[in-house]
Design a protein around this motif. Structure first.
Motif, PDB file in Angstrom:
ATOM      1  N   THR A   1     -24.804  30.013  89.452  1.00 23.24           N
ATOM      2  CA  THR A   1     -23.664  29.115  89.264  1.00 23.24           C
ATOM      3  C   THR A   1     -22.975  29.380  87.936  1.00 23.24           C
ATOM      4  O   THR A   1     -21.750  29.505  87.876  1.00 23.24           O
ATOM      5  CB  THR A   1     -24.114  27.641  89.354  1.00 23.24           C
ATOM      6  N   GLU A   2     -23.742  29.484  86.876  1.00 21.56           N
ATOM      7  CA  GLU A   2     -23.173  29.770  85.556  1.00 21.56           C
ATOM      8  C   GLU A   2     -22.463  31.118  85.549  1.00 21.56           C
ATOM      9  O   GLU A   2     -21.384  31.265  84.969  1.00 21.56           O
ATOM     10  CB  GLU A   2     -24.262  29.750  84.484  1.00 21.56           C
ATOM     11  N   ALA A   3     -23.061  32.105  86.190  1.00 22.24           N
ATOM     12  CA  ALA A   3     -22.473  33.447  86.229  1.00 22.24           C
ATOM     13  C   ALA A   3     -21.160  33.458  87.011  1.00 22.24           C
ATOM     14  O   ALA A   3     -20.194  34.103  86.595  1.00 22.24           O
ATOM     15  CB  ALA A   3     -23.460  34.443  86.829  1.00 22.24           C
ATOM     16  N   VAL A   4     -21.115  32.752  88.135  1.00 21.02           N
ATOM     17  CA  VAL A   4     -19.877  32.691  88.925  1.00 21.02           C
ATOM     18  C   VAL A   4     -18.769  32.049  88.093  1.00 21.02           C
ATOM     19  O   VAL A   4     -17.650  32.581  88.021  1.00 21.02           O
ATOM     20  CB  VAL A   4     -20.073  31.921  90.250  1.00 21.02           C
ATOM     21  N   VAL A   5     -19.064  30.937  87.459  1.00 20.15           N
ATOM     22  CA  VAL A   5     -18.058  30.251  86.644  1.00 20.15           C
ATOM     23  C   VAL A   5     -17.557  31.174  85.535  1.00 20.15           C
ATOM     24  O   VAL A   5     -16.353  31.313  85.319  1.00 20.15           O
ATOM     25  CB  VAL A   5     -18.631  28.936  86.066  1.00 20.15           C
TER      26      VAL A   5
END
Length: 128
Positions: free
Chosen positions: A46-50
């Motif tokens: 999730t952090e990487a996608v954002v």
């Protein structure tokens, strides 16, 4: 071979157009694909996608369900359905260009190998 974990974002605007970027670097420099990139150490998907979406497209997103996963060479790519929550579309970081495309535009682009079949299988092609 050790796989490199990567993430990507699948986004449609209210008209049903799909967000794509033209890759600025290898692998696939010059080809169009979904925005995304490597998951950094200690980072969740999730952090990487954002982070990747903000870096490559200027958009702030909220990742949702996993659209699917593909393996491209040594890269394991987990693509998530996303919703835009802010920002302004612009190409940045590893992206040479970023744009929303309809079906006709999408069909005319030089796309990364397997993208059309993958998005068709996931029912995520442009909707207009």
């Amino acid at each position: 071979m050790a796989f490199v974990r990567c993430v990507g974002g699948v986004l449609h605007d209210p008209a049903g157009r799909l967000l794509v970027i033209r890759r600025g670097h290898d692998p696939g420099a010059g080809l169009w694909s979904l925005p995304g990139g490597r998951v950094e150490r200690g980072e969740s998907d999730t952090e990487a996608v954002v982070r990747e979406m903000r870096e490559e497209t200027g958009l702030d997103v909220r990742p949702g369900e996993l659209a699917g996963m593909v393996v491209r060479g040594r890269y394991e790519i987990f693509d998530y359905v996303c919703e835009v929550v802010g920002g302004e579309l612009r190409a940045g970081d590893d992206a040479a260009d970023a744009r929303w495309v309809n079906s006709a535009d999408f069909a005319s682009l030089a796309l990364t190998d397997g993208l059309v079949d993958t998005l068709r299988d996931w029912n995520r092609l442009p909707r207009c």
